[in-house]
Scaffold this active site. Structure first.
Site, PDB file in Angstrom:
ATOM      1  N   ARG A  58       0.792  -1.243   0.000  1.00  0.00           N
ATOM      2  CA  ARG A  58       0.000   0.000   0.000  1.00  0.00           C
ATOM      3  C   ARG A  58       0.824   1.294   0.000  1.00  0.00           C
ATOM      4  O   ARG A  58       0.265   2.366   0.118  1.00  0.00           O
ATOM      5  CB  ARG A  58      -1.012   0.028   1.155  1.00  0.00           C
ATOM      6  CG  ARG A  58      -2.050  -1.062   1.094  1.00  0.00           C
ATOM      7  CD  ARG A  58      -3.251  -0.732   1.936  1.00  0.00           C
ATOM      8  NE  ARG A  58      -2.916  -0.635   3.341  1.00  0.00           N
ATOM      9  CZ  ARG A  58      -3.797  -0.257   4.281  1.00  0.00           C
ATOM     10  NH1 ARG A  58      -5.035   0.044   3.954  1.00  0.00           N
ATOM     11  NH2 ARG A  58      -3.415  -0.203   5.541  1.00  0.00           N
ATOM     12  N   ASP A  59       2.136   1.210  -0.136  1.00  0.00           N
ATOM     13  CA  ASP A  59       2.940   2.426  -0.298  1.00  0.00           C
ATOM     14  C   ASP A  59       4.166   2.129  -1.157  1.00  0.00           C
ATOM     15  O   ASP A  59       5.276   2.551  -0.850  1.00  0.00           O
ATOM     16  CB  ASP A  59       3.361   2.988   1.061  1.00  0.00           C
ATOM     17  CG  ASP A  59       3.879   4.429   0.962  1.00  0.00           C
ATOM     18  OD1 ASP A  59       3.571   5.105  -0.051  1.00  0.00           O
ATOM     19  OD2 ASP A  59       4.581   4.875   1.883  1.00  0.00           O
TER      20      ASP A  59
END
Length: 248
Positions: A58-59
């Protein structure tokens, strides 16, 4: 007795992909094709492992991909979550690498509903584009305009998002990762079989072995392998013979 928790960290002496791309940008250059393929294959292999275990990062971004002198490693799991295919609702990550579903709710009611693995694949597509072009896939004068451009999707080949003459096989890979429909994005394990990756570095399988044998070999590419551009180590850690890669 409580012995505590021990953490083992790899020392990544060569810095981040972001720093590497920054040095190239100062010379008005982008990453070379073979070097980019090495990053793509190793990150795809790492994502394959994460996603197979139900983990979404997610990043994913160049600043969270580090080089230890031999291989590229994904770092900073601060936003990572074990989610399998359960819908997620928290917006997180870095805007320029954020998928549309991280920024806009499907019903327009402000409530997000997205698949964590799919947003990793979108960010991965942005990274592939940036490595080969030398600039981010989405550019805008302000934050709101940037969000709207991301919402509209990737317009490869336009004046805003050009394909440069040196780009060839990676075009289809970028398009397949930057699909507006999250479910249509190319899974990480398929990236390893993409013809652009396979044409640059492929397992040592005789072409006479047939398509099925070659595809089976590409599924076992190992991410711990960056020495001299190799995508896999000479010996697989669990045995099973050699896993050297050929440069074509």
């Amino acid at each position: 007795p409580n012995l505590g928790t021990c953490a083992m960290l790899f020392y990544c002496s060569q810095g981040s992909l972001k720093a590497h791309l920054g040095k190239l940008a100062k010379k008005q250059k982008a990453m070379g094709e073979e070097s980019a393929v090495t990053v793509v294959a190793q990150v795809a292999s790492a994502l394959t492992f994460l996603h197979a275990n139900g983990v979404a990062h997610r990043d994913l971004k160049p600043g969270n991909i580090l080089h230890d002198g031999r291989r590229w490693r994904i770092c900073d799991f601060g936003f990572a979550v074990v989610c399998d295919d359960k819908p997620l609702k928290k917006s997180c990550g870095t805007l320029v690498y954020s998928a549309p579903e991280l920024l806009f709710s499907p019903g327009g009611n402000g409530e997000l509903n997205y698949n964590g693995k799919h947003v990793d694949l979108w960010a991965f597509g942005c990274i592939v584009y940036e490595m080969r072009i030398g600039r981010t896939a989405f550019v805008a004068p302000d934050e709101q305009s940037l969000k709207l451009r991301i919402k509209e999707g990737f317009k490869g080949g336009s004046m805003t998002h050009p394909w440069l003459p040196h780009m060839k096989g990676e075009k289809t890979l970028i398009k397949d990762l930057l699909q507006l429909d999250p479910a249509k994005r190319m899974p990480a394990e398929k990236v390893l079989q993409h013809k652009w990756v396979a044409s640059m570095m492929s397992p040592t399988v005789e072409t006479s072995a047939g398509k099925a044998a070659i595809e089976a070999a590409t599924q076992n590419w190992w991410c711990d392998a960056a020495a001299s551009g190799c995508l896999r180590p000479t010996e697989h850690p669990e045995g099973g013979g050699t896993h050297a890669a050929e440069h074509r």
